[in-house]
Design a protein around this motif. Sequence first.
Motif, PDB file in Angstrom:
ATOM      1  N   VAL A  94      47.731   8.948 -17.701  1.00 28.54           N
ATOM      2  CA  VAL A  94      47.369   7.537 -17.818  1.00 28.54           C
ATOM      3  C   VAL A  94      47.415   7.019 -16.394  1.00 28.54           C
ATOM      4  O   VAL A  94      48.413   7.210 -15.694  1.00 28.54           O
ATOM      5  CB  VAL A  94      48.378   6.746 -18.678  1.00 28.54           C
ATOM      6  CG1 VAL A  94      48.029   5.263 -18.685  1.00 28.54           C
ATOM      7  CG2 VAL A  94      48.456   7.296 -20.089  1.00 28.54           C
ATOM      8  N   LEU A 112      43.249   8.754 -19.408  1.00 30.30           N
ATOM      9  CA  LEU A 112      43.149   7.350 -19.813  1.00 30.30           C
ATOM     10  C   LEU A 112      43.186   6.458 -18.575  1.00 30.30           C
ATOM     11  O   LEU A 112      44.151   6.480 -17.815  1.00 30.30           O
ATOM     12  CB  LEU A 112      44.282   6.996 -20.769  1.00 30.30           C
ATOM     13  CG  LEU A 112      44.200   5.615 -21.387  1.00 30.30           C
ATOM     14  CD1 LEU A 112      42.945   5.481 -22.244  1.00 30.30           C
ATOM     15  CD2 LEU A 112      45.426   5.337 -22.221  1.00 30.30           C
ATOM     16  N   THR A 114      43.179   2.690 -17.052  1.00 29.70           N
ATOM     17  CA  THR A 114      43.527   1.331 -17.465  1.00 29.70           C
ATOM     18  C   THR A 114      43.225   0.327 -16.349  1.00 29.70           C
ATOM     19  O   THR A 114      43.011   0.700 -15.201  1.00 29.70           O
ATOM     20  CB  THR A 114      45.025   1.226 -17.806  1.00 29.70           C
ATOM     21  OG1 THR A 114      45.794   1.346 -16.602  1.00 29.70           O
ATOM     22  CG2 THR A 114      45.453   2.286 -18.801  1.00 29.70           C
ATOM     23  N   GLY A 124      47.916   0.807 -21.650  1.00 27.12           N
ATOM     24  CA  GLY A 124      47.639   2.238 -21.611  1.00 27.12           C
ATOM     25  C   GLY A 124      48.748   3.040 -22.260  1.00 27.12           C
ATOM     26  O   GLY A 124      48.505   3.936 -23.070  1.00 27.12           O
TER      27      GLY A 124
END
Length: 164
Positions: A94, A112, A114, A124
């Motif tokens: 993340v 991921l 964010t 996130g």
Amino acid sequence: MSHEKTVERAIQATDRLLKEGYDFDMRILGDGAEYEKLRSMITEYNLNDRITMYGRVSNPFPYMKYADWFLCPSSRESFALTLLESITIGTPVVTTASGGPEDVVDHGKYGLLTENSLEGVYSGRKQVMDNPSLREHYLSKRVEYLSRFDYKKWLISVDKILGV
């Protein structure tokens, strides 16, 4: 642990998520100018039983390998080699959109991505806990991801660019 790493975002997001009933622990590796400030912040938020700071470790890879997720909460980051290292050893990431990470995770395809803010770090982390299948999704892209860093293909690309 420098100012632009904005690790305080991870601490604040941890506090908020724990208050919302999520159950997890966090480990922070590294040393630097912000270390004591962050240690004090963890104590201030009463998170000593949930966040462990290890300081500088000679080999961070076992910690990364056995983590469920690797978080890069930086406000500014260049290539973010730690993201590549984490994905390479099999831990999904993340990260905030803070410069280089966007390219490292191909704008969310391989990790991921964010918003670059405290809210982005919080959302996130919340997203990966609310959707456990995201872990498997990103892990399934590991081989494809690593193929992007094939040295021989890179040299061929450079040769084409240079007309060699």
